[in-house]
Write a protein that holds these residues in place. Structure first.
Motif: not given
Length: 371
Positions: A266-290
């Motif tokens: 699950i952490g790996i899937i979220l890691l792939i999504l993190l750099p694709l986030a186009n806003s600070f808040y979305l990136a922050s959410l993915i970072f927290i979950l990862r």
């Protein structure tokens, strides 16, 4: 239980608490350092590539100190070398506070993990529980560490970290060590298992590419300051602290190996999504979950390792694993920092995801039959 047995039990419980406290208080440092160190070095005039190189050097030096101190600790007692290790880190923090950036190279607090882990294994009545408790308290304290840049200048956080190491050293000095080594021995009867566990070094290389400089990534991608990034790190560590408490229960239900593998996927899937986030808040959410899924099984993995290694080899066995992990990890910040310097903010994440995937598959194949 006779009087002597009761006395031993009381001493053991006291030392368990002291060790858990000594290990946990470092959470304040870990919570602040990932955020503070790269940005403090930037304030001292270093560019992204040099910051990555300096953090890489810190990891490499710390790894070699770890194997040296742990080998000596297995031979002559772990307590005294855990104290020496922390004393060196105090000097490093002092140099950093005095605006000498290369002091970071001898902030080797992490290199004492094999020694304190072996001490805790020696004293513990329930190692899984104690490891989980230590990780959880440490992570809760890291929440406070992550929030410090909102209230304290980066330089004075460095000074605060110096005093925290001093507290950890003082707690360890109160422990009564029962272990008697006797001779210096570089051999490992558990070498085969250590080498299998060292397959995790691919995680080290991948993590090194981004995690030590992740605050720099947030700054470069979203132009956010340390004070703005700080709450994200705090929330991330707070959620991780809670999830860590539940990891032993999950382990009892699924087994240690499957628990580690499933959460990593699950952490790996979220890691792939993190750099694709186009806003600070979305990136922050993915970072927290990862961060939660990738690290919640940390105490389970540590306990797994200690149970695979014989009593008299635990410090150097664990430190050898850390060394093999840290050598490639130490190159990571330089590579990641250089890619950031070139303006490529996405590639380090994808490389890390590939390395994590290979490592997770290898771990499962090596240990799927271990009960």
């Amino acid at each position: 239980m006779g009087l002597q047995g009761l006395k031993s039990w009381i001493i053991m419980r006291r030392d368990e608490k002291l060790l858990i406290a000594a290990m946990s208080v470092n959470g304040l440092i870990f919570g602040s350092s990932q955020l503070v160190n790269p940005l403090y070095l930037k304030d001292l005039g270093l560019n992204a590539a040099l910051i990555g190189l300096l953090i890489a050097g810190q990891m490499l030096i710390g790894s070699f100190l770890s194997i040296i101190f742990s080998t000596l600790g297995d031979a002559f007692g772990r307590k005294k070398f855990a104290i020496i290790n922390r004393s060196i880190s105090i000097v490093g923090f002092l140099l950093l506070f005095l605006k000498f950036p290369y002091g970071l190279l001898i902030v080797s607090l992490m290199s004492g993990g094999g020694l304190t882990g072996a001490l805790l294994a020696e004293k513990s009545l329930n190692l899984d529980k104690n490891m989980s408790l230590s990780y959880s308290i440490s992570t809760f304290l890291s929440v406070i560490g992550s929030l410090l840049p909102m209230f304290i200048k980066l330089r004075y956080i460095i000074l605060l970290n110096l005093f925290i190491v001093l507290i950890s050293l003082s707690l360890i000095s109160l422990i009564k060590e029962d272990y008697k080594g006797g001779k210096l021995d570089f051999r490992l009867k558990s070498f085969k298992n250590v080498m299998k566990l060292s397959f995790e070094s691919l995680v080290g290389l991948g993590a090194g590419l981004i995690l030590p400089i992740i605050s720099l990534w947030f700054y470069l991608k979203f132009a956010k300051t340390a004070a703005e990034i700080s709450p994200i790190f705090a929330i991330s560590n707070g959620i991780l602290a809670v999830s860590t408490l539940f990891s032993p229960k999950l382990s009892r239900h699924l087994g240690r190996v499957k628990t580690i593998v499933y959460t990593h996927i699950i952490g790996i899937i979220l890691l792939i999504l993190l750099p694709l986030a186009n806003s600070f808040y979305l990136a922050s959410l993915i970072f927290i979950l990862r961060n939660t899924f990738m690290n919640m099984t940390g105490p389970i993995f540590s306990s797994f390792v200690l149970n695979l290694i014989p009593y008299d080899e635990r410090a150097r066995g664990q430190s050898l694993i850390n060394l093999i992990d840290s050598i490639p990890r130490s190159f990571g910040p330089f590579i990641g920092g250089y890619l950031f310097y070139l303006g490529n903010l996405n590639l380090p994440f994808f490389i890390t995801a590939v390395l994590y995937t290979i490592s997770t598959i290898g771990f499962y194949l090596f240990f799927k039959d271990v009960k």
